[in-house]
Write an enzyme that holds these catalytic residues in place. Structure first.
Site, PDB file in Angstrom:
ATOM      1  N   GLY A 147      67.255 111.519 101.032  1.00  0.00           N
ATOM      2  CA  GLY A 147      66.209 110.796 100.104  1.00  0.00           C
ATOM      3  C   GLY A 147      66.642 109.093 100.154  1.00  0.00           C
TER       4      GLY A 147
ATOM      5  N   SER B  32      64.989 107.008 101.706  1.00  0.00           N
ATOM      6  CA  SER B  32      63.432 106.204 102.107  1.00  0.00           C
ATOM      7  C   SER B  32      63.031 105.438 101.142  1.00  0.00           C
ATOM      8  CB  SER B  32      62.515 107.063 102.700  1.00  0.00           C
ATOM      9  OG  SER B  32      62.240 108.121 101.609  1.00  0.00           O
TER      10      SER B  32
ATOM     11  N   VAL C 202      66.262 118.773 102.565  1.00  0.00           N
ATOM     12  CA  VAL C 202      67.368 119.031 102.025  1.00  0.00           C
ATOM     13  C   VAL C 202      67.402 120.405 101.353  1.00  0.00           C
ATOM     14  CG1 VAL C 202      68.505 117.009 102.711  1.00  0.00           C
ATOM     15  CG2 VAL C 202      67.615 117.238 100.391  1.00  0.00           C
TER      16      VAL C 202
ATOM     17  N   ASN D 196      71.166 112.276  96.739  1.00  0.00           N
ATOM     18  CA  ASN D 196      70.075 111.321  96.145  1.00  0.00           C
ATOM     19  C   ASN D 196      68.882 112.415  96.071  1.00  0.00           C
ATOM     20  OD1 ASN D 196      69.262 108.771  95.002  1.00  0.00           O
ATOM     21  ND2 ASN D 196      67.631 109.185  96.839  1.00  0.00           N
TER      22      ASN D 196
ATOM     23  N   TYR E  65      63.564 119.639  84.057  1.00  0.00           N
ATOM     24  CA  TYR E  65      64.305 118.757  84.931  1.00  0.00           C
ATOM     25  C   TYR E  65      65.849 118.296  84.357  1.00  0.00           C
ATOM     26  CZ  TYR E  65      65.458 114.154  86.908  1.00  0.00           C
ATOM     27  OH  TYR E  65      66.091 112.933  87.446  1.00  0.00           O
TER      28      TYR E  65
ATOM     29  N   ALA F   9      67.436 120.352  82.939  1.00  0.00           N
ATOM     30  CA  ALA F   9      68.336 121.435  83.292  1.00  0.00           C
ATOM     31  C   ALA F   9      68.785 121.496  84.797  1.00  0.00           C
ATOM     32  CB  ALA F   9      67.580 122.942  82.854  1.00  0.00           C
ATOM     33  N   THR F  10      68.014 121.110  85.433  1.00  0.00           N
ATOM     34  CA  THR F  10      68.333 121.112  86.899  1.00  0.00           C
ATOM     35  C   THR F  10      69.584 119.858  87.182  1.00  0.00           C
ATOM     36  OG1 THR F  10      67.010 119.420  87.771  1.00  0.00           O
ATOM     37  CG2 THR F  10      66.282 121.757  87.737  1.00  0.00           C
ATOM     38  N   LYS F  11      69.478 118.995  86.618  1.00  0.00           N
ATOM     39  CA  LYS F  11      70.470 117.783  86.491  1.00  0.00           C
ATOM     40  C   LYS F  11      71.810 118.351  85.621  1.00  0.00           C
ATOM     41  CE  LYS F  11      68.308 115.072  89.008  1.00  0.00           C
ATOM     42  NZ  LYS F  11      68.808 114.753  90.441  1.00  0.00           N
TER      43      LYS F  11
ATOM     44  N   ILE G 187      65.353 104.226  85.318  1.00  0.00           N
ATOM     45  CA  ILE G 187      65.486 103.263  86.597  1.00  0.00           C
ATOM     46  C   ILE G 187      64.048 102.942  87.395  1.00  0.00           C
ATOM     47  CG2 ILE G 187      66.558 102.892  88.862  1.00  0.00           C
ATOM     48  CD1 ILE G 187      68.672 103.240  86.712  1.00  0.00           C
TER      49      ILE G 187
END
Ligand code: NAP
Length: 258
Positions: free
Chosen positions: A12, A14, A64, A90, A156, A158-160, A189
């Site tokens: 990621g 780009s 990915v 990332n 989100y 939970a995924t992190k 950010i």
């Protein structure tokens, strides 16, 4: 820090934080593979910018989240830039939602990229890193995983949190081979993702709120995160592993006592 002679892959790369990481690692001398999913022109531009300054870089398309295509991406990079020494996971996506009304199918879609991809790339990178006795892996988690009051981040987050667990477990699995595995947990950010799923009129209020609840009194820049990643991938950081480095300007809005 001198990264000359090392090859980095930024998934990621780009846009947003990934793009800043690409720039930072290249500025420190690394050859950089800029992975992307859909934004080919942006990834090509990032690679071209590096080459124009005398560096080595390539853009490389791959989803990915698809374990079948990830090994081929590593082979392409190895044949053009050399085997990957530095892997920055990332790439990530967010679908907003709290307890109720969230389509749980979206959780799996997030997981596929935020979590599964970390396993796919680390598995693909590990054999060559082990053979050379050196590797640096950094995974992008989030302060959402620590538990902030930020609305909409429940699934989100939970995924992190899974990313943090994988970081520590992979660090254990690979530590004996000179490979470190760490995570960076950014705060808010200013990127495309930061305003994802929010109405335009909500955006400024969101930025103001996030600036207010950070000791630094501002929202983060992609470069703030890139700086932390560059520190962790340095050859001098070999005694730092299984850590989560928070880069959030000192956020003060945690759900439980900080
Ligand atoms: P962003 O601006 O939305 O950029 C996301 C990047 O991920 C893009 O380069 C995109 O590629 C790539 N990507 C998405 N799905 C992919 C896939 N299946 N395969 C390959 N690449 C894929 O996001 P960001 O804000 O820079 O976030 C970067 C990372 O930091 C994410 O892991 C995010 O969860 C984490 N983070 C962000 C914040 C924040 O406030 N922004 C806070 C904490 C953590 P294309 O452009 O080619 O589609």
């Amino acid at each position: 820090m001198d990264l000359a002679g090392y090859t980095a892959l930024v998934t990621g790369g780009s846009r947003g934080i990934g793009r800043a990481i690409v720039k930072k690692l290249a500025a420190n001398g690394a050859a950089v593979a800029v992975n992307y999913l859909t934004h080919a022109a942006e990834a090509e531009a990032a690679a071209e910018e590096i080459r124009a300054c005398g560096g080595r870089a390539m853009a490389v398309q791959a989803d990915v989240g698809d374990g079948d295509v990830v090994p081929a991406m590593f082979e392409r990079i190895a044949s053009q830039l050399g085997p990957v020494d530095i892997l920055v996971n990332n790439a990530g996506i967010i679908y907003l939602g709290d307890l109720e009304g969230f389509d749980l199918a979206k959780w799996n879609l997030m997981r596929r990229i935020n979590v599964d991809a970390v396993a796919h790339t680390v598995r693909a990178a590990a054999p060559a890193m082990k053979a050379r006795g050196f590797g640096r892996i950094v995974n992008l988690s989030s302060i959402a995983a620590h538990g902030t009051t930020f609305p909409g981040n429940t699934y989100y987050a939970a995924t992190k949190a899974e990313v943090v667990v994988l970081t520590r477990r992979f660090a254990r699995d690979l530590g004996a081979f000179g490979i470190t595995v760490n995570a960076v947990a950014p705060g808010f950010i200013a990127t495309d993702m930061a305003a994802e799923g929010r109405a335009p009129e909500e955006k400024q209020a969101l930025f103001d709120r996030c600036a207010r609840v950070a000791i630094a009194g501002r929202v983060g820049r992609a470069e703030d995160v890139a700086h932390a990643v560059a520190f962790l991938v340095s050859p001098d950081s070999g005694f730092i592993t299984a850590q989560v480095l928070t880069v959030d300007g000192g956020r003060m809005d945690y759900l439980a006592h900080p």
